[in-house]
Scaffold this active site. Structure first.
Site, short mmCIF file in Angstrom:
data_model
loop_
_atom_site.label_atom_id
_atom_site.label_comp_id
_atom_site.label_asym_id
_atom_site.label_seq_id
_atom_site.Cartn_x
_atom_site.Cartn_y
_atom_site.Cartn_z
N GLU A 1 0.86 -1.18 0.00
CA GLU A 1 0.00 0.00 0.00
C GLU A 1 0.90 1.24 0.00
OE1 GLU A 1 -2.82 0.02 3.17
OE2 GLU A 1 -4.02 -1.60 2.33
N ASP B 1 -5.30 9.43 9.60
CA ASP B 1 -3.93 9.05 9.88
C ASP B 1 -3.53 9.46 11.29
OD1 ASP B 1 -3.87 8.19 7.30
OD2 ASP B 1 -2.63 9.82 6.54
#
Length: 272
Positions: free
Chosen positions: A49, A60
Site C-alpha cells: 500500500e 492518519d
C-alpha cells in the site's frame, strides 16, 4: 482476474498469509522511494500500500501524518507518486500496488484522468479513505473498466447499512480496521478482531486483511491466525521520523530497521 485477486489465489493455494506494508510515497525522500519498494518485496511483501501525501489526513495517526508531511516537504505530489509506481513497474510486474489516500488530490486531477494515470503506472487497487461506497458509483465504474480493484474500510463502528454497501462494492480485499481511532493506535484486542473477521468472512468471499495496531511478531501472528493478511504501516514508517532525509547513511540505517521488521513479520506469518 486482477493482480490483487491472482496474488490472493496463489497465497491461498500455498496456505500463506499476505504481508502488506504501507509506506508513504516520497518518504523520506523521492529518490529513495522506488528502491524502498523493491526492498520491501525482497523482504516478504506480497503487495504494497502506497500512501498519497495529503495536507489534511483525517484518518492518519501522528506517525503516518508526519510521513505525509515529510513527503510533501520533499515536493511529492500525487502525480509524482504515480511516476514512482511506474518506475517500480519497470522491474516488478508481479507485486500488486494499492494507492491509499484522500479524494481532494484526486478530484483536482479528475476521476477519469486519475484512473487513466493509475492504469498507465501499473496501479492495481485504490483505497480512498473519505469516499463512501454509496457515493463511489462513477469512480468504481472507471476502476472496473480499467481492471483495478476499489478497496473499502470496515471498522468496529461501521453501521449495518454502510457495512452492506462495503461488502457489495468492495473489490480485491476488505480492509478491516482493528481499532477505534487513527492509524498507529495501541491496544489491540485480538479476540474481538478474530470474531469480527469471522463475521465478515461469513458474509463475503473476499479476503479480509487487518490493519491498525499490528506492530510485531506477536500481534502479526495473533491476527494472521484469523485474517487472510495483515497491513502494517506505523511500525515501519516510524523509522524515518527524526532523521535527516538528505543523510544517506541515516536513510540507509532506517531502511535496514524497516527490513528487519519486515523479516520479523514475515517469519511470524509463515510460522502459522
Amino acid at each position: 482476474m486482477t493482480r490483487i485477486e491472482s496474488t490472493f489465489e496463489t497465497l491461498k493455494a500455498q496456505n500463506k498469509k499476505a504481508l502488506i506494508p504501507y509506506v508513504m510515497a516520497g518518504d523520506p525522500n523521492p529518490s529513495n522511494f522506488v528502491g524502498l519498494l523493491h526492498d520491501l518485496v525482497k523482504h516478504g511483501a506480497d503487495m504494497i500500500e502506497v500512501g498519497l501525501p495529503f495536507s489534511d489526513p483525517m484518518a492518519d495517526g501522528p506517525t503516518v501524518a508526519l510521513a505525509g508531511e515529510r513527503a510533501l516537504a520533499a515536493g511529492t505530489s500525487t502525480r509524482d507518486a504515480l511516476k514512482m509506481v511506474k518506475e517500480f513497474r519497470q522491474q516488478d510486474t508481479q507485486t500488486p500496488i494499492i494507492l491509499m489516500g484522500y479524494l481532494n488530490p484526486v478530484e483536482i486531477i479528475g476521476y477519469d484522468n486519475f484512473v487513466s494515470l493509475c492504469e498507465q503506472s501499473g496501479v492495481d487497487g485504490i483505497l480512498m479513505v473519505d469516499l463512501p461506497p454509496a457515493e463511489a458509483g462513477s469512480f468504481t465504474q472507471h476502476l472496473t473498466e480499467h481492471a483495478m480493484n476499489e478497496i473499502f474500510l470496515l471498522s468496529p463502528t461501521t453501521l449495518a447499512e454502510r457495512r452492506q454497501q462495503v461488502l457489495t462494492h468492495c473489490g480485491g480485499y476488505i480492509y478491516y480496521v482493528s481499532l477505534k481511532g487513527v492509524t498507529g493506535s495501541a491496544t489491540l484486542d485480538t479476540d474481538d478482531v478474530a470474531k469480527q473477521v469471522q463475521a465478515i468472512k461469513a458474509e463475503t468471499d473476499l479476503p479480509v486483511c487487518v490493519g491498525f495496531g499490528i506492530r510485531d511478531a506477536t500481534s502479526a501472528k495473533a491476527i494472521g491466525a484469523h485474517a487472510d493478511g495483515i497491513i502494517v504501516g506505523s511500525a515501519l514508517v516510524q523509522n524515518f521520523a527524526d532523521i535527516d532525509a538528505n543523510d544517506i547513511t541515516a536513510v540507509a540505517n532506517a531502511q535496514q530497521k524497516i527490513m528487519a521488521k519486515m523479516d520479523e513479520l514475515r517469519g511470524a506469518l509463515d510460522s502459522l
